[in-house]
Design a protein around this motif. Structure first.
Motif, short mmCIF file in Angstrom:
data_model
loop_
_atom_site.label_atom_id
_atom_site.label_comp_id
_atom_site.label_asym_id
_atom_site.label_seq_id
_atom_site.Cartn_x
_atom_site.Cartn_y
_atom_site.Cartn_z
N VAL A 179 -7.58 28.13 -24.75
CA VAL A 179 -6.49 27.85 -25.67
C VAL A 179 -5.20 28.51 -25.20
O VAL A 179 -4.13 27.90 -25.22
CB VAL A 179 -6.85 28.33 -27.10
N SER A 180 -5.29 29.75 -24.73
CA SER A 180 -4.10 30.47 -24.28
C SER A 180 -3.46 29.79 -23.07
O SER A 180 -2.23 29.61 -23.03
CB SER A 180 -4.46 31.92 -23.95
N GLU A 181 -4.28 29.43 -22.09
CA GLU A 181 -3.74 28.81 -20.89
C GLU A 181 -3.27 27.38 -21.13
O GLU A 181 -2.51 26.83 -20.33
CB GLU A 181 -4.78 28.85 -19.77
N ALA A 182 -3.69 26.79 -22.24
CA ALA A 182 -3.20 25.46 -22.61
C ALA A 182 -1.85 25.55 -23.32
O ALA A 182 -1.31 24.54 -23.75
CB ALA A 182 -4.21 24.75 -23.50
N GLY A 183 -1.32 26.75 -23.43
CA GLY A 183 -0.02 26.94 -24.05
C GLY A 183 -0.10 27.51 -25.44
O GLY A 183 0.91 27.59 -26.14
N GLY A 184 -1.30 27.89 -25.87
CA GLY A 184 -1.49 28.39 -27.22
C GLY A 184 -1.39 29.89 -27.33
O GLY A 184 -1.24 30.61 -26.35
N LYS A 185 -1.45 30.33 -28.56
CA LYS A 185 -1.45 31.74 -28.90
C LYS A 185 -2.67 31.99 -29.76
O LYS A 185 -2.94 31.22 -30.68
CB LYS A 185 -0.18 32.10 -29.65
N ILE A 186 -3.40 33.06 -29.49
CA ILE A 186 -4.64 33.28 -30.21
C ILE A 186 -4.67 34.72 -30.72
O ILE A 186 -4.56 35.66 -29.94
CB ILE A 186 -5.85 32.93 -29.34
N THR A 187 -4.77 34.86 -32.05
CA THR A 187 -4.71 36.18 -32.67
C THR A 187 -5.67 36.23 -33.85
O THR A 187 -6.31 35.24 -34.19
CB THR A 187 -3.30 36.49 -33.21
#
Length: 271
Positions: free
Chosen positions: A224-232
């Motif tokens: 998800v992060s490398e797809a442009g997302g932010k994960i928290t």
């Protein structure tokens, strides 16, 4: 930096796929209940055992954490790398013949997932990503397409994904959930790994779950992060957090945090 680790993850997934597909819809599939009353099949245990055996040979200095067999400690002084394995994410789907299940493989350094692979052989698809390498999807590594989250910025245009409502009701979060469902363009329940992969591909904008274990989420974070997302988590801290997760495409992250009551003991995967 993690190219060799991703290549190994694909090899591990090849082994996992051959085992799990041979047992999928098998008439003699054995299913038992674990102490927490969740099901485990003979495919779950066989896949994890095979992955652990390969890692013991290929990465003897790395630790391993798996859903079915717990944590194995790497030799002293070997650093803080460990592999996190969910042999079959979506076991309930697997035992009922629903093809939405996958093997999840993650490499974690310290407490940070740095590489992840999700292999869903019954769907004929994999997703993978690592820090600095981007996120990709395809049938295998040689047939890959780079993926990215969507650019949707308004909640009214967003597709909302969730695993179920029961857990959110137990946590007294049902009304905020229903509010989001009313205000989004579309809502559908795609549970387990699949909602997050749809998020990473730009097919949905939000994915939420009230409770996850480390092996459920570690492989999803780099993708998800490398797809442009932010994960928290719900407090805005980096995932994996306290267990609950939500994903967005980033543009909607702060709004979803606020609507689900940020600052309380809830996590969000925001992509």
């Amino acid at each position: 930096m993690y190219a060799d680790d991703l290549a190994l993850a694909h090899l591990l997934a090849d082994t996992a796929d051959s085992i799990s597909m041979a047992r999928f819809r098998a008439l003699d599939l054995r299913v038992e209940s674990k102490p927490d009353l969740t099901p485990v099949s003979d495919a779950d245990t066989a896949v994890e055992q095979a992955i652990r055996a390969t890692l013991a040979r290929a990465r003897p200095r790395d630790g391993v954490i798996g859903e079915e067999f717990g944590s194995s400690t790497a030799p002293a002084g070997t650093g803080n790398r460990h592999w996190v394995i969910d042999p079959i994410d979506g076991t309930k789907n697997f035992i009922r013949g629903v093809p939405i299940w996958a093997t999840l493989i993650a490499l974690v350094e310290g407490d940070r997932p740095v590489a992840g692979l999700v292999s869903a052989p019954a769907l004929g698809r994999r997703w993978w990503g690592a820090d600095g390498h981007g996120a990709f999807a395809g049938k295998h590594q040689r047939s890959a397409t780079r993926i990215s989250v969507s650019g949707v910025k308004d909640l009214s245009d967003a597709s909302f994904c969730y695993s179920s409502l029961a857990g959110w009701e137990d946590a007294d979060k049902l009304e905020p959930m229903l509010g989001i469902m009313r205000d989004t363009w579309r809502s559908r329940a795609f549970g387990d790994f699949y909602g997050y992969m749809l998020l990473a591909e730009g097919s949905v904008e939000i994915m939420v779950e009230p409770e996850l274990s480390l092996w459920d989420v570690a492989a999803l974070v780099p993708i998800v992060s490398e797809a442009g997302g932010k994960i928290t988590d719900l407090t805005g801290q980096r995932a994996p957090g306290d267990g609950s997760t939500v994903g967005t495409n980033g543009h909607l992250h702060e709004e979803i945090l606020e609507r689900l009551g940020g600052g309380q003991n809830w996590s969000i995967l925001a992509g």
